[in-house]
Scaffold this active site. Sequence first.
Site, PDB file in Angstrom:
ATOM      1  N   GLU A 127       0.800  -1.250   0.000  1.00  0.00           N
ATOM      2  CA  GLU A 127       0.000   0.000   0.000  1.00  0.00           C
ATOM      3  C   GLU A 127       0.826   1.291   0.000  1.00  0.00           C
ATOM      4  OE1 GLU A 127      -2.702  -0.403   3.313  1.00  0.00           O
ATOM      5  OE2 GLU A 127      -3.827  -1.982   2.319  1.00  0.00           O
ATOM      6  N   ASN A 169       2.174  -5.255  -3.140  1.00  0.00           N
ATOM      7  CA  ASN A 169       0.752  -5.549  -2.885  1.00  0.00           C
ATOM      8  C   ASN A 169      -0.013  -4.251  -2.625  1.00  0.00           C
ATOM      9  OD1 ASN A 169      -1.225  -7.745  -2.282  1.00  0.00           O
ATOM     10  ND2 ASN A 169      -1.234  -6.877  -0.206  1.00  0.00           N
ATOM     11  N   HIS A 206     -10.366  -5.970  -2.608  1.00  0.00           N
ATOM     12  CA  HIS A 206     -11.481  -5.770  -1.668  1.00  0.00           C
ATOM     13  C   HIS A 206     -12.556  -5.001  -2.431  1.00  0.00           C
ATOM     14  CE1 HIS A 206      -9.185  -7.122   1.782  1.00  0.00           C
ATOM     15  NE2 HIS A 206      -8.211  -6.300   1.487  1.00  0.00           N
ATOM     16  N   GLU A 235      -6.271 -10.667  -1.369  1.00  0.00           N
ATOM     17  CA  GLU A 235      -7.125 -10.393  -0.195  1.00  0.00           C
ATOM     18  C   GLU A 235      -8.585 -10.308  -0.606  1.00  0.00           C
ATOM     19  OE1 GLU A 235      -5.667  -7.104   2.177  1.00  0.00           O
ATOM     20  OE2 GLU A 235      -3.580  -7.628   1.792  1.00  0.00           O
ATOM     21  N   ASP A 237     -12.324 -10.146  -1.168  1.00  0.00           N
ATOM     22  CA  ASP A 237     -13.656 -10.201  -0.549  1.00  0.00           C
ATOM     23  C   ASP A 237     -14.565  -9.292  -1.361  1.00  0.00           C
ATOM     24  OD1 ASP A 237     -12.824  -7.695   0.501  1.00  0.00           O
ATOM     25  OD2 ASP A 237     -12.580  -8.488   2.529  1.00  0.00           O
TER      26      ASP A 237
HETATM   27  C1  XIL Z   1      -6.600  -6.079   8.161  1.00  0.00           C
HETATM   28  C2  XIL Z   1      -6.955  -7.232   9.076  1.00  0.00           C
HETATM   29  O1  XIL Z   1      -7.852  -8.084   8.403  1.00  0.00           O
HETATM   30  C3  XIL Z   1      -7.578  -6.710  10.368  1.00  0.00           C
HETATM   31  O2  XIL Z   1      -7.755  -7.776  11.288  1.00  0.00           O
HETATM   32  C4  XIL Z   1      -6.680  -5.647  10.975  1.00  0.00           C
HETATM   33  O3  XIL Z   1      -7.344  -5.079  12.091  1.00  0.00           O
HETATM   34  C5  XIL Z   1      -6.357  -4.551   9.979  1.00  0.00           C
HETATM   35  O4  XIL Z   1      -5.761  -5.138   8.831  1.00  0.00           O
HETATM   36  N1  XIL Z   1      -5.174  -4.491   3.530  1.00  0.00           N
HETATM   37  C6  XIL Z   1      -4.170  -5.305   4.021  1.00  0.00           C
HETATM   38  C7  XIL Z   1      -4.455  -6.168   5.206  1.00  0.00           C
HETATM   39  O5  XIL Z   1      -3.102  -5.403   3.417  1.00  0.00           O
HETATM   40  O6  XIL Z   1      -3.309  -6.342   6.006  1.00  0.00           O
HETATM   41  C8  XIL Z   1      -5.587  -5.630   6.022  1.00  0.00           C
HETATM   42  O7  XIL Z   1      -5.875  -6.579   7.046  1.00  0.00           O
HETATM   43  C9  XIL Z   1      -6.788  -5.328   5.169  1.00  0.00           C
HETATM   44  C10 XIL Z   1      -6.470  -4.304   4.124  1.00  0.00           C
END
Ligand code: XIL
Length: 302
Positions: A127, A169, A206, A235, A237
């Site tokens: 990020e 990422n 996401h 990741e 969802d």
């Molecule tokens: C999130 C986790 O799922 C949570 O449990 C935590 O509180 C915050 O981080 N992008 C990412 C992940 O790269 O590491 C994040 O994970 C979600 C967004």
Amino acid sequence: ETTLAAAANQSGRYFGAAVAANKLSDGAYTTILNREFNSVTPENEMKIDATEPQQNNFTFGNADRIVNHALSRGWKVRGHTLAWHSQQPEWMRNMSGTALRNAMLNHVTRVATYYRGKIDSWDVVNEAFEDGNSGARRDSNLQRTGNDWIEAAFRAARAADPGAKLCYNDYNTDNWTWAKTQAVYRMVQDFKQRGVPIDCVGFQSHFNAQSAYNSNYRTTLSSFAALGVDVQITELDIEGSGTTQANTYRSVVNDCLAVPRCNGITVWGIRDSDSWRSYGTPLLFDNNGNKKQAYTATLDAL
Ligand code: XIL
């Protein structure tokens, strides 16, 4: 095939889940994990605040529990993440300049060395770009150490674990028309041209109303792959429910399968109740561990 892992494996891909160490003692959770998945990403346990809570004092217990669970079953592990502006321990948040740069590189080296040989892919940097139309780097204490902090992190990771694939990422890099996507693309292109060691790009994916799935996702994946890197959905969802949600999962899987270098998909949790989203139902299993329509669509597409 009757499981996500077996179905993905037909085309040489993995199917993973983000895993929380404290849920490995939940029988309903591990039953689904062990049946359906063949890759894990520690959800929080490899982040900087977890692995180096005090400077130069490293703690790997919770991450090790997840790594051992996976490796003893022959699965892959995605390491997440070595350098990030978020979830930094207090001591790092208060650092800047050369001291921070050296502390970051020391962190990358120590953690990647500890896990040498065990990690399939590392999210070396997470990020680092800004949202919106600027295409700029995200302002952070790490960015303020100099624009070359990302490549420095990648070189340190390569030296520490030459066998791991090294990924950049990010989120909101799914839509090919977005400035952030183009900015990350140019960075990867530049790294490849100059020989900075990068092997893969992770697309968090996401998807929700603000950041919706767009059918140009396949163009994004194939365009990055054409730079000579693997692409991974890291990741996943998808907000929503029912047939609409199932169809989006199907599209995402179809897009990955259409790109030979898209070699794995990871969902960010198992049951809806495991999701980091405090609301909604973005995953493949409901709160009781039952398969959702989204699950069936995913399995069918693989
Ligand atoms: C999130 C986790 O799922 C949570 O449990 C935590 O509180 C915050 O981080 N992008 C990412 C992940 O790269 O590491 C994040 O994970 C979600 C967004």
